[in-house]
Write a protein that holds these residues in place. Structure first.
Motif, PDB file in Angstrom:
ATOM      1  N   HIS A  75     -10.927 -11.012 -56.702  1.00 50.64           N
ATOM      2  CA  HIS A  75     -10.973 -12.294 -55.984  1.00 50.64           C
ATOM      3  C   HIS A  75     -11.450 -12.037 -54.562  1.00 50.64           C
ATOM      4  O   HIS A  75     -11.008 -11.082 -53.918  1.00 50.64           O
ATOM      5  N   VAL A  76     -12.333 -12.913 -54.083  1.00 50.57           N
ATOM      6  CA  VAL A  76     -12.875 -12.736 -52.732  1.00 50.57           C
ATOM      7  C   VAL A  76     -12.684 -14.034 -51.954  1.00 50.57           C
ATOM      8  O   VAL A  76     -13.082 -15.110 -52.426  1.00 50.57           O
ATOM      9  N   ASN A  77     -12.071 -13.930 -50.768  1.00 51.86           N
ATOM     10  CA  ASN A  77     -12.034 -15.096 -49.877  1.00 51.86           C
ATOM     11  C   ASN A  77     -12.076 -14.583 -48.441  1.00 51.86           C
ATOM     12  O   ASN A  77     -12.378 -13.411 -48.195  1.00 51.86           O
ATOM     13  N   SER A  78     -11.789 -15.477 -47.482  1.00 50.51           N
ATOM     14  CA  SER A  78     -12.005 -15.050 -46.101  1.00 50.51           C
ATOM     15  C   SER A  78     -10.751 -14.946 -45.264  1.00 50.51           C
ATOM     16  O   SER A  78     -10.833 -14.623 -44.083  1.00 50.51           O
ATOM     17  N   THR A  79      -9.582 -15.211 -45.828  1.00 46.21           N
ATOM     18  CA  THR A  79      -8.368 -14.974 -45.034  1.00 46.21           C
ATOM     19  C   THR A  79      -7.188 -14.651 -45.945  1.00 46.21           C
ATOM     20  O   THR A  79      -7.083 -15.191 -47.055  1.00 46.21           O
ATOM     21  N   ALA A  80      -6.320 -13.773 -45.442  1.00 42.84           N
ATOM     22  CA  ALA A  80      -5.139 -13.401 -46.220  1.00 42.84           C
ATOM     23  C   ALA A  80      -3.927 -14.217 -45.809  1.00 42.84           C
ATOM     24  O   ALA A  80      -2.848 -14.072 -46.378  1.00 42.84           O
ATOM     25  N   ALA A  81      -4.098 -15.049 -44.776  1.00 38.45           N
ATOM     26  CA  ALA A  81      -2.931 -15.782 -44.274  1.00 38.45           C
ATOM     27  C   ALA A  81      -3.333 -17.135 -43.738  1.00 38.45           C
ATOM     28  O   ALA A  81      -4.383 -17.281 -43.122  1.00 38.45           O
ATOM     29  N   GLY A  82      -2.486 -18.101 -43.952  1.00 41.66           N
ATOM     30  CA  GLY A  82      -2.737 -19.447 -43.424  1.00 41.66           C
ATOM     31  C   GLY A  82      -3.614 -20.215 -44.394  1.00 41.66           C
ATOM     32  O   GLY A  82      -4.684 -19.762 -44.790  1.00 41.66           O
ATOM     33  N   GLY A  83      -3.146 -21.359 -44.813  1.00 40.41           N
ATOM     34  CA  GLY A  83      -3.965 -22.207 -45.680  1.00 40.41           C
ATOM     35  C   GLY A  83      -3.677 -21.995 -47.152  1.00 40.41           C
ATOM     36  O   GLY A  83      -3.073 -20.988 -47.562  1.00 40.41           O
ATOM     37  N   GLY A  84      -4.138 -22.959 -47.926  1.00 46.64           N
ATOM     38  CA  GLY A  84      -3.783 -23.031 -49.328  1.00 46.64           C
ATOM     39  C   GLY A  84      -4.358 -21.926 -50.194  1.00 46.64           C
ATOM     40  O   GLY A  84      -3.710 -21.476 -51.133  1.00 46.64           O
ATOM     41  N   VAL A  85      -5.571 -21.464 -49.868  1.00 54.16           N
ATOM     42  CA  VAL A  85      -6.187 -20.458 -50.734  1.00 54.16           C
ATOM     43  C   VAL A  85      -5.407 -19.143 -50.635  1.00 54.16           C
ATOM     44  O   VAL A  85      -5.079 -18.507 -51.649  1.00 54.16           O
ATOM     45  N   ALA A  86      -5.071 -18.750 -49.415  1.00 51.09           N
ATOM     46  CA  ALA A  86      -4.279 -17.525 -49.226  1.00 51.09           C
ATOM     47  C   ALA A  86      -2.907 -17.681 -49.886  1.00 51.09           C
ATOM     48  O   ALA A  86      -2.391 -16.754 -50.523  1.00 51.09           O
ATOM     49  N   GLU A  87      -2.340 -18.862 -49.752  1.00 50.28           N
ATOM     50  CA  GLU A  87      -1.032 -19.142 -50.359  1.00 50.28           C
ATOM     51  C   GLU A  87      -1.096 -18.950 -51.880  1.00 50.28           C
ATOM     52  O   GLU A  87      -0.228 -18.311 -52.476  1.00 50.28           O
ATOM     53  N   LEU A  88      -2.155 -19.481 -52.461  1.00 46.90           N
ATOM     54  CA  LEU A  88      -2.327 -19.373 -53.913  1.00 46.90           C
ATOM     55  C   LEU A  88      -2.525 -17.932 -54.356  1.00 46.90           C
ATOM     56  O   LEU A  88      -1.860 -17.446 -55.275  1.00 46.90           O
ATOM     57  N   LEU A  89      -3.485 -17.268 -53.700  1.00 47.37           N
ATOM     58  CA  LEU A  89      -3.853 -15.924 -54.154  1.00 47.37           C
ATOM     59  C   LEU A  89      -2.695 -14.951 -54.004  1.00 47.37           C
ATOM     60  O   LEU A  89      -2.536 -14.044 -54.817  1.00 47.37           O
ATOM     61  N   ALA A  90      -1.882 -15.148 -52.982  1.00 52.24           N
ATOM     62  CA  ALA A  90      -0.765 -14.228 -52.739  1.00 52.24           C
ATOM     63  C   ALA A  90       0.251 -14.250 -53.881  1.00 52.24           C
ATOM     64  O   ALA A  90       1.038 -13.316 -54.046  1.00 52.24           O
ATOM     65  N   ARG A  91       0.250 -15.311 -54.664  1.00 48.92           N
ATOM     66  CA  ARG A  91       1.179 -15.371 -55.799  1.00 48.92           C
ATOM     67  C   ARG A  91       0.438 -15.230 -57.131  1.00 48.92           C
ATOM     68  O   ARG A  91       0.963 -14.675 -58.101  1.00 48.92           O
ATOM     69  N   TYR A  92      -0.767 -15.726 -57.171  1.00 50.87           N
ATOM     70  CA  TYR A  92      -1.523 -15.756 -58.417  1.00 50.87           C
ATOM     71  C   TYR A  92      -1.947 -14.340 -58.840  1.00 50.87           C
ATOM     72  O   TYR A  92      -1.827 -13.957 -60.009  1.00 50.87           O
ATOM     73  N   ILE A  93      -2.413 -13.556 -57.862  1.00 46.12           N
ATOM     74  CA  ILE A  93      -2.900 -12.210 -58.199  1.00 46.12           C
ATOM     75  C   ILE A  93      -1.752 -11.309 -58.682  1.00 46.12           C
ATOM     76  O   ILE A  93      -1.889 -10.669 -59.734  1.00 46.12           O
ATOM     77  N   PRO A  94      -0.616 -11.275 -57.992  1.00 46.28           N
ATOM     78  CA  PRO A  94       0.482 -10.470 -58.554  1.00 46.28           C
ATOM     79  C   PRO A  94       0.911 -10.934 -59.944  1.00 46.28           C
ATOM     80  O   PRO A  94       1.309 -10.127 -60.773  1.00 46.28           O
ATOM     81  N   MET A  95       0.810 -12.219 -60.200  1.00 43.20           N
ATOM     82  CA  MET A  95       1.203 -12.684 -61.540  1.00 43.20           C
ATOM     83  C   MET A  95       0.224 -12.172 -62.593  1.00 43.20           C
ATOM     84  O   MET A  95       0.625 -11.742 -63.680  1.00 43.20           O
ATOM     85  N   LEU A  96      -1.078 -12.198 -62.248  1.00 45.51           N
ATOM     86  CA  LEU A  96      -2.061 -11.611 -63.169  1.00 45.51           C
ATOM     87  C   LEU A  96      -1.741 -10.141 -63.408  1.00 45.51           C
ATOM     88  O   LEU A  96      -1.737  -9.662 -64.547  1.00 45.51           O
ATOM     89  N   GLN A  97      -1.446  -9.439 -62.299  1.00 54.88           N
ATOM     90  CA  GLN A  97      -1.162  -8.001 -62.422  1.00 54.88           C
ATOM     91  C   GLN A  97       0.080  -7.772 -63.285  1.00 54.88           C
ATOM     92  O   GLN A  97       0.122  -6.869 -64.116  1.00 54.88           O
ATOM     93  N   ALA A  98       1.083  -8.618 -63.072  1.00 51.56           N
ATOM     94  CA  ALA A  98       2.311  -8.463 -63.847  1.00 51.56           C
ATOM     95  C   ALA A  98       2.062  -8.679 -65.339  1.00 51.56           C
ATOM     96  O   ALA A  98       2.747  -8.115 -66.183  1.00 51.56           O
ATOM     97  N   LEU A  99       1.047  -9.489 -65.643  1.00 50.02           N
ATOM     98  CA  LEU A  99       0.699  -9.727 -67.049  1.00 50.02           C
ATOM     99  C   LEU A  99      -0.207  -8.625 -67.600  1.00 50.02           C
ATOM    100  O   LEU A  99      -0.665  -8.700 -68.734  1.00 50.02           O
TER     101      LEU A  99
END
Ligand code: UPG
Length: 415
Positions: free
Chosen positions: A45-69
């Motif tokens: 996944h590629v985006n432009s910020t790791a903090a602040g805003g909805g995309v960072a909020e989503l990816l911070a939980r979505y990616i670990p869930m993918l990894q956990a699966l």
């Protein structure tokens, strides 16, 4: 740079059982089967910020869930100078309907940063999922590497500025698939090979949404100087013109004419890729300077996910007075906490409202004030709305559903 979310993976893995109480058996089984079917594929996944805003909020939980699966997924950021982020914020605004006189110099800088980012990204993945306009041209510069590419749009791009749309469209058409939150958001005349519609979601197990005791929420609120015994309105949003924080202040002032004890808290994290936020924060702080019942908090003053959670739980009515909104995670966050919401009747917001409560969707400051006052004066209705809201979010807007929908698309794109 790579954003390390690996350690969360263990916690989510341990908690996958925790999601099971919230999901149908059918959903759970599909999710695990899909994850299995894409095992071995390396996803970035590629985006432009790791903090602040909805995309960072989503990816911070979505990616670990993918990894956990068991899915191999990384999260990487692009780097850019402030001038680049000023241009991409203008793209963001222009896609949501603002006007932008896009010149050659801006196009050149945008493309230069994307070309540099494409080189830095390397060639280690089978599938890249690129979020929003900032890194959208990376695919163009990545060349024919054999990898597949998906572009994920998080905003309402249904009525974009013509020049920006014309510039971005061919870059987006190079992707194997593009994803919008709703069918209305598809960029006019976009001729993509595959267009998918997937709504975002919140993670009920994240710090932002986990259960907190009423006593803890009260302590957080008191510690911030807010009076927990008086009515409290809240908006949690980046300081962005589309979130209309100044409109929220005007609505609160109208409510105050009828209900003098009312307080308003505005919480707004400053995102790394959003230079416009500082100006709007200044204007909001001017409004708050002479009003002891108007509070402005940011991540810079130590208000993080836990505090946002406590304020969402401790407020009486949550406001999201957006003028344009791709989805608005904050709406689902509040409804999940059984809070009534008064929100802009726009974009991805209405789908989050249970049907009988759509009368609390508003089109202007007066409507916002009227609905907020009504709910403040009707505690029974607040409770009914909150409970219906939580059930609606449970059915449609929790993270496992998002992971399932995206895995379905990933499997199709990988072929
Ligand atoms: N947030 C904080 N602290 C703050 C302000 C915001 O934690 O001070 C959080 C908030 O709780 C939420 C997120 O940041 O989790 C903001 O997300 P959202 O309300 O969705 O807004 P945007 O930052 O604008 O996110 C973009 C789109 C939005 C879409 C989202 C995901 O504008 O419409 O829902 O991307 O697709």
């Amino acid at each position: 740079p790579k954003v390390g979310v690996g350690r969360r993976c263990g916690a989510i893995l341990a908690n996958l059982g925790g999601y099971r109480g919230l999901l149908s058996e059918e959903m759970y089984e599909e999710l695990t089967a899909l994850a299995k079917s894409v095992q071995g594929a390396r996803i970035c996944h590629v985006n432009s910020t790791a903090a602040g805003g909805g995309v960072a909020e989503l990816l911070a939980r979505y990616i670990p869930m993918l990894q956990a699966l068991g899915v191999q997924a990384d999260w990487r950021l692009i780097h850019g100078e402030p001038e680049f982020f000023a241009i991409t914020k203008s793209f963001h605004n222009a896609l949501q309907g603002g006007h932008y006189g896009l010149g050659k110099a801006e196009q050149d800088l945008y493309l230069t940063v994307n070309e540099r980012s494409a080189k830095a990204l390397g060639n280690d993945y089978d599938l890249y999922i690129v979020h929003d306009p900032q890194p959208a041209a990376i695919r163009h510069f990545a060349g024919p590497r054999g990898a597949k590419w998906i572009w994920r749009c998080h905003i309402d791009s249904s009525a974009p500025d013509k020049d920006v749309s014309h510039f971005l469209r061919p870059l987006l058409e190079e992707y194997e698939a593009v994803v919008f939150t709703m069918d209305q958001f598809v960029l006019p005349q976009l001729a993509s090979k595959r267009i998918a519609f997937i709504a975002p979601a919140i993670d009920p197990l994240a710090t932002k949404n986990m259960e907190l005791s009423a006593d803890l929420c009260r302590r957080v609120i008191v510690d911030s100087g807010v009076d927990p015994t008086r009515p409290l309105l809240l908006q949690v949003s980046r300081f962005d013109p589309w979130k209309d924080p100044l409109g929220v202040v005007r609505a609160y002032r109208l409510v105050k004419e009828e209900l003098p004890g009312v307080q308003l808290v505005l919480i707004g994290a400053m995102a790394g890729d959003d230079p416009e936020g500082w100006e709007i924060l200044d204007r909001v702080e001017e409004e708050a300077a002479n009003d002891p019942d108007l509070f402005v908090f940011t991540n810079l003053s130590g208000v993080g996910s836990m505090e946002v959670n406590a304020f969402q739980r401790g407020s009486d009515v949550v406001i999201q007075k957006s003028l344009r909104e791709g989805f608005g995670l904050v709406v689902s966050e509040a409804l999940w906490k059984e809070k009534p919401v008064v929100a802009g009747n726009t974009g991805g917001i209405p789908m989050q409202f249970p049907e009988p409560f759509q009368k609390h969707l508003v089109d202007n400051v007066e409507g916002c004030a009227e609905r907020a006052l009504h709910l403040l004066q009707h505690p029974g209705e607040r409770g009914d709305f909150g409970r219906a809201g939580r059930e609606h979010v449970r059915q449609h807007f929790l993270m496992p559903r998002l992971v399932r929908d995206e895995l379905r698309l990933i499997r199709q794109v990988l072929g």
